[in-house]
Write a protein that holds these residues in place. Structure first.
Motif, PDB file in Angstrom:
ATOM      1  N   SER A   1       0.855  -1.248   0.121  1.00 54.63           N
ATOM      2  CA  SER A   1      -0.122   0.222  -0.077  1.00 54.63           C
ATOM      3  C   SER A   1       0.802   1.216   0.083  1.00 54.63           C
ATOM      4  O   SER A   1       2.218   1.089   0.311  1.00 54.63           O
ATOM      5  CB  SER A   1      -0.977  -0.064   1.286  1.00 54.63           C
ATOM      6  N   ALA A   2       0.387   2.296  -0.256  1.00 56.43           N
ATOM      7  CA  ALA A   2       0.772   3.617  -0.173  1.00 56.43           C
ATOM      8  C   ALA A   2      -0.225   4.610   0.109  1.00 56.43           C
ATOM      9  O   ALA A   2      -1.423   4.427  -0.048  1.00 56.43           O
ATOM     10  CB  ALA A   2       1.589   4.042  -1.654  1.00 56.43           C
ATOM     11  N   ASN A   3       0.321   5.760   0.577  1.00 56.79           N
ATOM     12  CA  ASN A   3      -0.969   6.885   1.018  1.00 56.79           C
ATOM     13  C   ASN A   3      -1.479   7.173  -0.743  1.00 56.79           C
ATOM     14  O   ASN A   3      -0.849   7.388  -1.444  1.00 56.79           O
ATOM     15  CB  ASN A   3      -0.033   7.755   1.631  1.00 56.79           C
ATOM     16  N   CYS A   4      -2.717   7.205  -0.537  1.00 54.10           N
ATOM     17  CA  CYS A   4      -3.263   7.797  -1.676  1.00 54.10           C
ATOM     18  C   CYS A   4      -2.834   9.276  -2.244  1.00 54.10           C
ATOM     19  O   CYS A   4      -2.830   9.300  -3.530  1.00 54.10           O
ATOM     20  CB  CYS A   4      -4.865   7.947  -1.606  1.00 54.10           C
ATOM     21  N   ASN A   5      -2.128   9.991  -1.344  1.00 49.92           N
ATOM     22  CA  ASN A   5      -1.256  11.295  -2.043  1.00 49.92           C
ATOM     23  C   ASN A   5      -0.270  10.804  -2.713  1.00 49.92           C
ATOM     24  O   ASN A   5      -0.157  11.262  -3.887  1.00 49.92           O
ATOM     25  CB  ASN A   5      -0.754  11.989  -0.755  1.00 49.92           C
ATOM     26  N   ASP A   6       0.216   9.740  -2.326  1.00 54.07           N
ATOM     27  CA  ASP A   6       1.476   9.509  -3.242  1.00 54.07           C
ATOM     28  C   ASP A   6       1.043   8.583  -4.594  1.00 54.07           C
ATOM     29  O   ASP A   6       1.632   8.943  -5.389  1.00 54.07           O
ATOM     30  CB  ASP A   6       2.487   8.259  -2.353  1.00 54.07           C
ATOM     31  N   VAL A   7      -0.157   7.997  -4.602  1.00 49.86           N
ATOM     32  CA  VAL A   7      -0.614   7.458  -5.726  1.00 49.86           C
ATOM     33  C   VAL A   7      -1.005   8.632  -6.570  1.00 49.86           C
ATOM     34  O   VAL A   7      -0.633   8.668  -7.759  1.00 49.86           O
ATOM     35  CB  VAL A   7      -1.868   6.500  -5.525  1.00 49.86           C
ATOM     36  N   ALA A   8      -1.643   9.629  -6.082  1.00 49.72           N
ATOM     37  CA  ALA A   8      -2.138  10.815  -6.951  1.00 49.72           C
ATOM     38  C   ALA A   8      -0.633  11.620  -7.415  1.00 49.72           C
ATOM     39  O   ALA A   8      -0.897  11.937  -8.742  1.00 49.72           O
ATOM     40  CB  ALA A   8      -2.894  11.826  -6.290  1.00 49.72           C
ATOM     41  N   ARG A   9       0.185  11.805  -6.652  1.00 45.32           N
ATOM     42  CA  ARG A   9       1.544  12.380  -7.003  1.00 45.32           C
ATOM     43  C   ARG A   9       2.203  11.623  -8.223  1.00 45.32           C
ATOM     44  O   ARG A   9       2.550  12.101  -9.267  1.00 45.32           O
ATOM     45  CB  ARG A   9       2.421  12.353  -5.891  1.00 45.32           C
ATOM     46  N   THR A  10       2.085  10.295  -8.030  1.00 45.68           N
ATOM     47  CA  THR A  10       2.497   9.265  -9.152  1.00 45.68           C
ATOM     48  C   THR A  10       1.920   9.756 -10.523  1.00 45.68           C
ATOM     49  O   THR A  10       2.260   9.810 -11.402  1.00 45.68           O
ATOM     50  CB  THR A  10       2.770   7.923  -8.781  1.00 45.68           C
ATOM     51  N   GLY A  11       0.419   9.882 -10.121  1.00 43.48           N
ATOM     52  CA  GLY A  11      -0.310  10.052 -11.412  1.00 43.48           C
ATOM     53  C   GLY A  11      -0.116  11.194 -12.192  1.00 43.48           C
ATOM     54  O   GLY A  11      -0.318  11.389 -13.237  1.00 43.48           O
ATOM     55  N   GLY A  12       0.253  12.310 -11.400  1.00 43.89           N
ATOM     56  CA  GLY A  12       0.695  13.585 -11.847  1.00 43.89           C
ATOM     57  C   GLY A  12       1.995  13.726 -12.762  1.00 43.89           C
ATOM     58  O   GLY A  12       2.170  14.022 -13.703  1.00 43.89           O
ATOM     59  N   LEU A  13       3.024  12.542 -12.364  1.00 41.14           N
ATOM     60  CA  LEU A  13       4.176  12.286 -13.007  1.00 41.14           C
ATOM     61  C   LEU A  13       3.819  11.614 -14.425  1.00 41.14           C
ATOM     62  O   LEU A  13       4.336  12.094 -15.347  1.00 41.14           O
ATOM     63  CB  LEU A  13       5.169  11.507 -12.156  1.00 41.14           C
ATOM     64  N   ILE A  14       2.697  10.889 -14.290  1.00 42.43           N
ATOM     65  CA  ILE A  14       2.533  10.135 -15.430  1.00 42.43           C
ATOM     66  C   ILE A  14       1.837  11.100 -16.687  1.00 42.43           C
ATOM     67  O   ILE A  14       2.103  11.177 -17.492  1.00 42.43           O
ATOM     68  CB  ILE A  14       1.411   8.954 -15.337  1.00 42.43           C
ATOM     69  N   PHE A  15       0.795  12.094 -15.995  1.00 41.71           N
ATOM     70  CA  PHE A  15       0.436  13.161 -16.743  1.00 41.71           C
ATOM     71  C   PHE A  15       1.425  13.970 -17.328  1.00 41.71           C
ATOM     72  O   PHE A  15       1.552  14.197 -18.693  1.00 41.71           O
ATOM     73  CB  PHE A  15      -0.486  13.880 -16.058  1.00 41.71           C
ATOM     74  N   ASP A  16       2.374  14.371 -16.616  1.00 39.41           N
ATOM     75  CA  ASP A  16       3.428  15.148 -17.263  1.00 39.41           C
ATOM     76  C   ASP A  16       4.403  14.709 -18.215  1.00 39.41           C
ATOM     77  O   ASP A  16       5.051  15.239 -18.950  1.00 39.41           O
ATOM     78  CB  ASP A  16       4.306  15.630 -16.111  1.00 39.41           C
ATOM     79  N   SER A  17       4.781  13.070 -18.081  1.00 41.02           N
ATOM     80  CA  SER A  17       5.324  12.377 -19.219  1.00 41.02           C
ATOM     81  C   SER A  17       4.357  12.224 -20.362  1.00 41.02           C
ATOM     82  O   SER A  17       5.023  11.762 -21.533  1.00 41.02           O
ATOM     83  CB  SER A  17       6.027  11.452 -18.459  1.00 41.02           C
ATOM     84  N   CYS A  18       3.103  11.633 -20.324  1.00 44.41           N
ATOM     85  CA  CYS A  18       2.375  10.832 -21.197  1.00 44.41           C
ATOM     86  C   CYS A  18       1.203  11.539 -21.869  1.00 44.41           C
ATOM     87  O   CYS A  18       0.319  11.053 -22.030  1.00 44.41           O
ATOM     88  CB  CYS A  18       2.109   9.718 -20.846  1.00 44.41           C
ATOM     89  N   TRP A  19       1.285  12.624 -21.381  1.00 43.48           N
ATOM     90  CA  TRP A  19       0.156  13.706 -22.014  1.00 43.48           C
ATOM     91  C   TRP A  19      -0.045  13.559 -23.471  1.00 43.48           C
ATOM     92  O   TRP A  19       1.128  13.735 -24.177  1.00 43.48           O
ATOM     93  CB  TRP A  19       0.098  15.255 -21.531  1.00 43.48           C
ATOM     94  N   ARG A  20      -1.089  13.441 -24.034  1.00 42.33           N
ATOM     95  CA  ARG A  20      -1.243  13.345 -25.525  1.00 42.33           C
ATOM     96  C   ARG A  20      -2.031  14.631 -26.177  1.00 42.33           C
ATOM     97  O   ARG A  20      -3.032  15.074 -25.348  1.00 42.33           O
ATOM     98  CB  ARG A  20      -1.966  12.132 -25.827  1.00 42.33           C
ATOM     99  N   ALA A  21      -1.755  14.945 -27.475  1.00 42.64           N
ATOM    100  CA  ALA A  21      -2.301  16.186 -28.000  1.00 42.64           C
ATOM    101  C   ALA A  21      -4.071  16.061 -28.337  1.00 42.64           C
ATOM    102  O   ALA A  21      -4.468  16.994 -28.217  1.00 42.64           O
ATOM    103  CB  ALA A  21      -1.687  16.323 -29.289  1.00 42.64           C
ATOM    104  N   GLU A  22      -4.309  14.809 -28.165  1.00 40.79           N
ATOM    105  CA  GLU A  22      -5.839  14.628 -28.133  1.00 40.79           C
ATOM    106  C   GLU A  22      -6.668  14.884 -26.907  1.00 40.79           C
ATOM    107  O   GLU A  22      -7.639  14.356 -26.336  1.00 40.79           O
ATOM    108  CB  GLU A  22      -6.268  13.464 -28.857  1.00 40.79           C
TER     109      GLU A  22
END
Length: 175
Positions: free
Chosen positions: A132-153
């Motif tokens: 497990s991880a604090n859900c804050n850390d899961v959200a932070r990791t999701g933010g990193l995914i967004f920053d790397s994997c955002w798509r034009a569409e």
């Protein structure tokens, strides 16, 4: 087809501004910073729709201000609508601020942490046992995914090892 030109330009810009203070203009936007804003002061943080609009208006979507490992932008995943994925990150960040843990039980290899509209955040674990991880850390990791994997569409899909638990992977994908 994935185009690597934009992430390389974003990485180059990130490296060139790493020593400067966080930008205050609308020329850059970071989903990782947005999640931190939700955690720090949820009453004044942008809504998920506002965050996606800010990212669309920005000239550059930047990482959180330092050179770091990039998330894996998983081509085999179905794309998630950005507004729905951002709403999941908002939900997880607010749960984490209440001390909620995001857990993958011992008898599962993965579990859906959030599903909103056409997006889901799924966590998977490595070694046997509960992780497990604090859900804050899961959200932070999701933010990193967004920053790397955002798509034009206005979609996102990808994976990254959780900020707070190296045996825990966070995935953003479409439903």
């Amino acid at each position: 087809m994935v185009h690597f030109t934009f992430p390389l330009v974003a990485l180059a810009l990130t490296v060139s501004v790493a020593a400067t203070p966080a930008p205050t203009s609308a020329t850059t936007f970071s989903f990782a910073q947005w999640v931190d804003d939700i955690i720090t002061n949820p009453d004044t943080a942008l809504t998920p729709v506002q965050a996606v609009e800010a990212a669309n208006a920005a000239a550059v979507i930047a990482s959180a201000g330092s050179l770091q490992k990039r998330a894996w932008c998983q081509d085999q995943f179905k794309s998630a609508p950005a507004n729905d994925a951002a709403a999941c990150l908002d939900t997880l960040a607010r749960l984490g601020s209440q001390g909620v843990q995001c857990t993958v039980p011992a008898d599962r290899s993965d579990i859906q942490m959030c599903r909103i509209g056409g997006a889901q955040v799924v966590s998977s674990k490595g070694p046997a046992g509960e992780h497990s991880a604090n859900c804050n850390d899961v959200a932070r990791t999701g933010g990193l995914i967004f920053d790397s994997c955002w798509r034009a569409e206005n979609t996102v899909k990808g994976s990254e090892i959780c900020v707070g638990n190296p045996n825990f992977q966070v995935n953003i994908l479409g439903v």
